[in-house]
Design an enzyme around this catalytic site. Structure first.
Site, PDB file in Angstrom:
ATOM      1  N   GLU A  78      13.837  -5.167   4.624  1.00  0.00           N
ATOM      2  CA  GLU A  78      14.879  -5.912   5.331  1.00  0.00           C
ATOM      3  C   GLU A  78      15.623  -6.892   4.426  1.00  0.00           C
ATOM      4  O   GLU A  78      16.673  -7.427   4.807  1.00  0.00           O
ATOM      5  CB  GLU A  78      14.273  -6.682   6.510  1.00  0.00           C
ATOM      6  CG  GLU A  78      13.866  -5.809   7.686  1.00  0.00           C
ATOM      7  CD  GLU A  78      15.059  -5.160   8.362  1.00  0.00           C
ATOM      8  OE1 GLU A  78      16.149  -5.747   8.327  1.00  0.00           O
ATOM      9  OE2 GLU A  78      14.902  -4.052   8.911  1.00  0.00           O
ATOM     10  N   GLU A 108      -6.857   4.157   1.702  1.00  0.00           N
ATOM     11  CA  GLU A 108      -7.196   2.750   1.496  1.00  0.00           C
ATOM     12  C   GLU A 108      -8.516   2.550   0.776  1.00  0.00           C
ATOM     13  O   GLU A 108      -8.859   1.435   0.390  1.00  0.00           O
ATOM     14  CB  GLU A 108      -7.246   2.010   2.830  1.00  0.00           C
ATOM     15  CG  GLU A 108      -8.430   2.373   3.712  1.00  0.00           C
ATOM     16  CD  GLU A 108      -8.517   1.479   4.942  1.00  0.00           C
ATOM     17  OE1 GLU A 108      -9.575   0.846   5.105  1.00  0.00           O
ATOM     18  OE2 GLU A 108      -7.552   1.417   5.709  1.00  0.00           O
TER      19      GLU A 108
END
Length: 268
Positions: A78, A108
């Site tokens: 953003e 992960e």
């Protein structure tokens, strides 16, 4: 037991009405801002360091997996449309871009992959790497922060448990303890909300200090659609105290609020 893994204080959720479920979730969500407030001193320390590094041509990296990784990606992505800058805050997720949309099983669990991912961006001592992990024990994040510390790179974290391994490997840990989730262990809920709030605080405050905001206006935002074009016109009207048609002419000519302001002032 980690706070994020403790049993929900609610039970028999499947027997509740929709109204009861939503009311309960809303009540839990209402506590998150207070939890974030308690760790403001930690956030301030991290942001001050981040600003110092970015002003000296450094960058901010977010690393995480699953929900935490996606939140970092969202915040970083953003910055270009909002502040007109896309290379100062970079989000990296375990499993790569495919993991943004679909879960990448076991991605992960590697303690080596985060450093490999960071090296693709030539991470250095000029930068700060912020690990995002609700549990505070994600191997991908832990390995990345540990390798960064070995190389003298500044580290930070956002976690929802106290005294986690990730915090111990962070120069600037942020520990926002939100308590057990409404659905036991579902840290995409309150923990995710807290992480998103803190990420907003980090990126927004850094961009303000970089001069990407004038007064309270986004003067470097990308004018990529009609809504943002209209917003830019309104911002120019407000800042320069000019008519709408004059603001439209400036935006059409310069296609950037900051440049329009600078050129308007030069002509006066």
């Amino acid at each position: 037991m980690k706070t994020t893994e403790k049993d929900s204080k609610y039970s028999k959720l499947e027997l509740k009405s929709v109204r009861e479920i939503l009311s309960d979730i809303n009540s839990e969500d209402a506590t998150v801002a207070s939890s974030v407030n308690k760790c403001l001193p930690q956030i301030i320390n991290l942001v001050n360091k981040a600003v110092e590094l970015v002003l000296a041509d450094g960058r901010i990296f977010y690393i995480g997996s699953g929900t935490s990784g996606r939140l970092g990606i969202v915040d970083a992505s953003e910055c270009l449309p909002t502040f007109g800058i896309g290379d100062k805050i970079i989000g990296i997720i375990a499993g790569g871009d495919a993991a943004i949309r679909n879960s990448q099983e076991f991605a992960e669990d590697s303690t080596e992959d985060a450093w490999k991912d960071l090296m693709k961006f030539n991470v250095s001592k000029k930068d700060i790497v912020i690990g995002i992990s609700a549990s505070g024990s994600t191997p991908y994040v832990l390995g990345g922060l540990s390798d960064c510390k070995k190389m003298g790179i500044n580290t930070g974290c956002i976690t929802c448990n106290k005294e986690s391994q990730i915090s111990l490997n962070s120069d600037f840990p942020i520990e926002v303890v939100v308590g057990p989730e409404y659905i036991t262990g579902s840290s995409r809920m309150k923990a995710g909300t807290a992480q998103k709030m803190i990420l907003n605080m980090i990126s927004s405050s850094v961009m303000i200090k970089l001069g990407r905001v004038l007064d309270n206006k986004m003067i470097d935002m990308k004018l990529s659609n009609n809504k943002l074009y209209d917003r830019a016109v309104r911002i120019l009207e407000s800042i320069l105290n000019i008519k709408k048609e004059d603001a439209e002419e400036l935006i059409k000519k310069y296609k950037n609020i900051r440049i329009a302001i600078e050129n308007h002032k030069e002509k006066k």
